[in-house]
Design a protein around this motif. Sequence first.
Motif, PDB file in Angstrom:
ATOM      1  N   PHE A   1      -2.559  -0.776 -11.836  1.00 54.34           N
ATOM      2  CA  PHE A   1      -3.636   0.383 -11.317  1.00 54.34           C
ATOM      3  C   PHE A   1      -2.702   1.343 -10.852  1.00 54.34           C
ATOM      4  O   PHE A   1      -3.258   2.581 -11.036  1.00 54.34           O
TER       5      PHE A   1
ATOM      6  N   LEU B   1      -9.826   5.850  -7.004  1.00 62.06           N
ATOM      7  CA  LEU B   1      -8.546   5.180  -6.294  1.00 62.06           C
ATOM      8  C   LEU B   1      -8.880   4.446  -5.248  1.00 62.06           C
ATOM      9  O   LEU B   1      -8.379   3.281  -4.962  1.00 62.06           O
TER      10      LEU B   1
ATOM     11  N   LEU C   1       0.729  -1.287   0.029  1.00 67.72           N
ATOM     12  CA  LEU C   1       0.120  -0.193  -0.017  1.00 67.72           C
ATOM     13  C   LEU C   1       0.749   1.238  -0.068  1.00 67.72           C
ATOM     14  O   LEU C   1       0.573   2.209  -0.746  1.00 67.72           O
TER      15      LEU C   1
ATOM     16  N   PHE D   1       2.314   1.662  -3.329  1.00 68.29           N
ATOM     17  CA  PHE D   1       1.347   1.939  -4.458  1.00 68.29           C
ATOM     18  C   PHE D   1       1.101   3.628  -4.401  1.00 68.29           C
ATOM     19  O   PHE D   1       1.443   4.213  -5.429  1.00 68.29           O
ATOM     20  N   PHE D   2       1.237   4.384  -3.266  1.00 69.32           N
ATOM     21  CA  PHE D   2       1.146   5.632  -3.001  1.00 69.32           C
ATOM     22  C   PHE D   2       2.375   6.328  -3.410  1.00 69.32           C
ATOM     23  O   PHE D   2       2.470   7.403  -4.005  1.00 69.32           O
TER      24      PHE D   2
ATOM     25  N   ALA E   1      -9.227   1.119  -7.099  1.00 69.13           N
ATOM     26  CA  ALA E   1      -7.744   0.651  -7.440  1.00 69.13           C
ATOM     27  C   ALA E   1      -7.275   0.123  -6.301  1.00 69.13           C
ATOM     28  O   ALA E   1      -6.493  -0.886  -6.652  1.00 69.13           O
ATOM     29  N   VAL E   2      -7.383   0.535  -5.162  1.00 69.60           N
ATOM     30  CA  VAL E   2      -6.712   0.025  -3.889  1.00 69.60           C
ATOM     31  C   VAL E   2      -7.269  -1.204  -3.648  1.00 69.60           C
ATOM     32  O   VAL E   2      -6.684  -2.308  -3.404  1.00 69.60           O
TER      33      VAL E   2
END
Lengths: 313, 682
Positions: free
Chosen positions: B455, B397, A106, A109-110, B400-401
């Motif tokens: 993504f 978003l 996570l 991802f960001f 996508a997560v």
Amino acid sequence: MNLPALVLQLLLLLLLAPLVSGVIKNWKAKLQNRRGPRPWQVYFDLAKFLRKDMVISEHASWVFSFAPYVVFLTALLTGLMVPMVHTPAPLSLYGGVLAVVGLLALGRFFLALGGLDPASAFGGMGSSREMTLSAIAEPALMLAIFTVAITAKSTDLSQIALSTQSATGKLLNPAHVLAFAAMFVVLLAETGRIPVDNPATHLELTMIHEAMLLEYSGRHLAFMEWGASIKQLVLMTLFLNVFFPVGLAGPGAGAGALGLSLLAFLAKLLALSAAVVVVETTNAKLRLFRAPDLLSAAFVLATLALLSTFLFH
Amino acid sequence: MNAFPATLLIFALGAYVAGIAGALLFQRAERLANGIGFGLAAVGGFCGVLACASALATGAVTASQSFELFPSLIPFVRFSIHADALGCFFGMIVSLLGWALSIYSLGYARGYYGRKNVGVFGAGFNLLLLATTLVFLADHALFFLIAWEIMALTAYSLVSFEHEQEETRNAGVLFFVMSHLGTGCLILGFLLLFQASGSYGFDSFHALGNTLPAGRRNVVFLLFLIGFGVKAGMVPLHIWLPAAHPVAPSNVSALMSGVIVKTGIYGLTRVGFDFLGTPPNWWGVTVLTIGTISAVLGVLYALMEHDLKRLLAYHSIENIGIILMGLGAALMFRHSGHPVLASLALIAGLYHTLNHAVFKALLFLGAGAVLHATHTRNMEDMGGLAKRMRWTALFFLVGAVAISALPPLNGFVSEWLTYQSLLQGFGTTTRLIRLMFPLSGAMLALTGALAAACFVKAFGITFLAQPRSNPARHAHEAPFPMLLGQGILTAACVFLGLFPTLFLKLFDPLTQQLTGQQLSQQLTTANGLVLSGGGAQGGTVSTLGITLMLLCLLPVPLGLWLLFARRSRTRIAPTWDCGLRGLTPQMEYTATGFSKPLRMIFKALFRPRREVQREYDFSPYFATTLRFESHVEEVFQTRIYRPLRWLVLRASRRTRALQAGSIQAYLIYIFVTLLALLLFAL
């Protein structure tokens, strides 16, 4: 949930992480006949970044400013799920290895979105490479952890550590050794070390992690850098205490035992840092398209580890 | 079933029927047709969710009876429905999506005003919802097939709704052909079952497999696997899916990817766990293998796409693969006599079915809103939309997560359950399970990481950085109903992610029906706040705990901010442009560029080809024009389907000789046939 343990581990994560990065930097310089920055220089850097004004790209959206907090917080949270000086880890109940890998993903991802957001080609390049290499590294990481999880019959990291501790000789089990080797390769890749990425470079065409941070400044940069070093510490702890839980204090240990366990942990951490330093100094960075070969080798090692659990079970 | 959910369910079906009639009746008045058609569909969907969820939650489904919807005038056919736990669960999915998508459609259909017949669109949408709901509830093989056909035909007409474009027509035909290939297999399968039981009622098929001879049972399984596999879009029967889903109107794409694909999963579960009894081992092995391959190939092809909707369509193949991994594992556990583990794997697969329906529909709705605003599906022409379409960007978003299986959202929860069921297989003594499951788990990890990469690309290129085209620069936020529809699904993603322990109770009647186990107690610990892998030693996870802890840790960075950075200022400035005269959108990273490393790494699969044409006057370093083209070979089309099509065409050309157009020849055929039949009768 044990609140004092949680707060202590939180402090340990926050304070120890920059030091580990600093020590590695310092030792690396020493080994290369340079003087290098003092190990605690990283703290000053972070404090400086925190105080600095920020410049934010005109093209960036809210995602850009949101990303540093996600990276920082997910790294911290995973740190609380990994046993550091005692089992069980403070937040063991909230998630085992799958949650740790998930939360780190996570953050990544960001981080990658933050790299794309300022519309600079460097950031996009970094994001693309980071996501590619982590995608190749993840199966090897998972399979290595599965091998030990299967022996422990649990995906809970504390359970795995306890199970590895309980049987002497398990450390020399071929499955364990192979998984250990696979995990070490993955560790180098995931923490952005040579031969996969070079933490010291700012050369456009070779950087991966640094490329995504190019447009970050001020406290955002501080959180990104700090988050990265916490993530590094978490992965190292995972590697040390799950695959090599020597000296790790068990449940209900007293203050003395905890102190010893902390010393053992620090010693192991320094030894691992030394190993990383040696690898970084004696190897050249691989070309981008050679890195998958290395990671596939890690995957093959992990598969062999799995097969040998199958044989010796 | 007690009276309340049953009545509500009938009411929901009635609302769809009224929606069809109303939309067709008022097709001259577009606004009215839109309001009536999609409004009634929304009402129907909402009632359906209430009915199915309450029936599952109260356990009323276990007592539900089969009843005839309306008397049949056709021999053999009974229009009977039975809302059992499995049917109710899938009915809940279709109704939930029907509700959210209909609300979205109220805004989306406005785009067709003056261009298209909105009444027909609304009626078709209602008919599709009605037929799909009936597929899940039908209790009679022939009724099931009728509903199945109506669903396929309606879906075909809606896919071809924008038939002015050739791409759409071709995709529609491909869908039509593949779909009927599947239906053919289903008809054969049901006929074989009928032969054994002497009735078309589903109740007579229950555990029929145990009495069938092994050879026939395997044939039945394969027929159903192909028949339902086509609809589910599993590799290698998937080729219609990435063609058909993108060209449909976005609300229909969402319904197709979210629910209609799941009718295949429903069918496989019904057949594999209800009809065919204890399975031989190779069924599970086959399903697990196909699932693993579908998951990895689906996400790899998705990565190569820069058409936003095609990308999402390929992700459906990936997620169907993940669902099939759960189902395959459940079949293998069932074979080896581990009902508890089989239930866990089944729950993992079906929970992922629900989750995928929700986040995939959400993502298609987001893609629809983007399409609505920029009139293109090509990601290379998008960018910067996060500033122009704030809400859509936020919803996308979240989706996508969720689809990247990242905590704390719903995709993570169901993949976590899948991992748990795969890893706990090691506790069994079956060698094949112990070897196959961890490797499948590693492939699942690869799939998850690649999905995250995909993504980052999909969201980053579409919504972040500078707009890459004029339409993207002037994009505007979608109208309110479209946002509301997305908002409902976003809330569902969050809710299903944070409170999985509440939803596990819904699975109790389901696993009770199919495997005779109830797991919700075993799968929750710590007062229902923490999800557990079952047993004393399985792992635990709490998405709610993770979220709360993230919030609890927030004071750390905020405190540091206050401590150090109180006086720091923030400046908005251009991105560093290396000393050039400003960054232009041409300098941004593209979707194609983003996936280039993976294209190179997996080049054995993709066989990438690129053409560069360069014109220059005096030196190749100063090109005047440059043309760049890059292709990825779609192996299944070129290696399997193209030769197959060629064979079929050649065979048809040969057979055409029979149909010469001469009456005399036809009379001879009839005579010969008659003789043959007479001889056969003797």
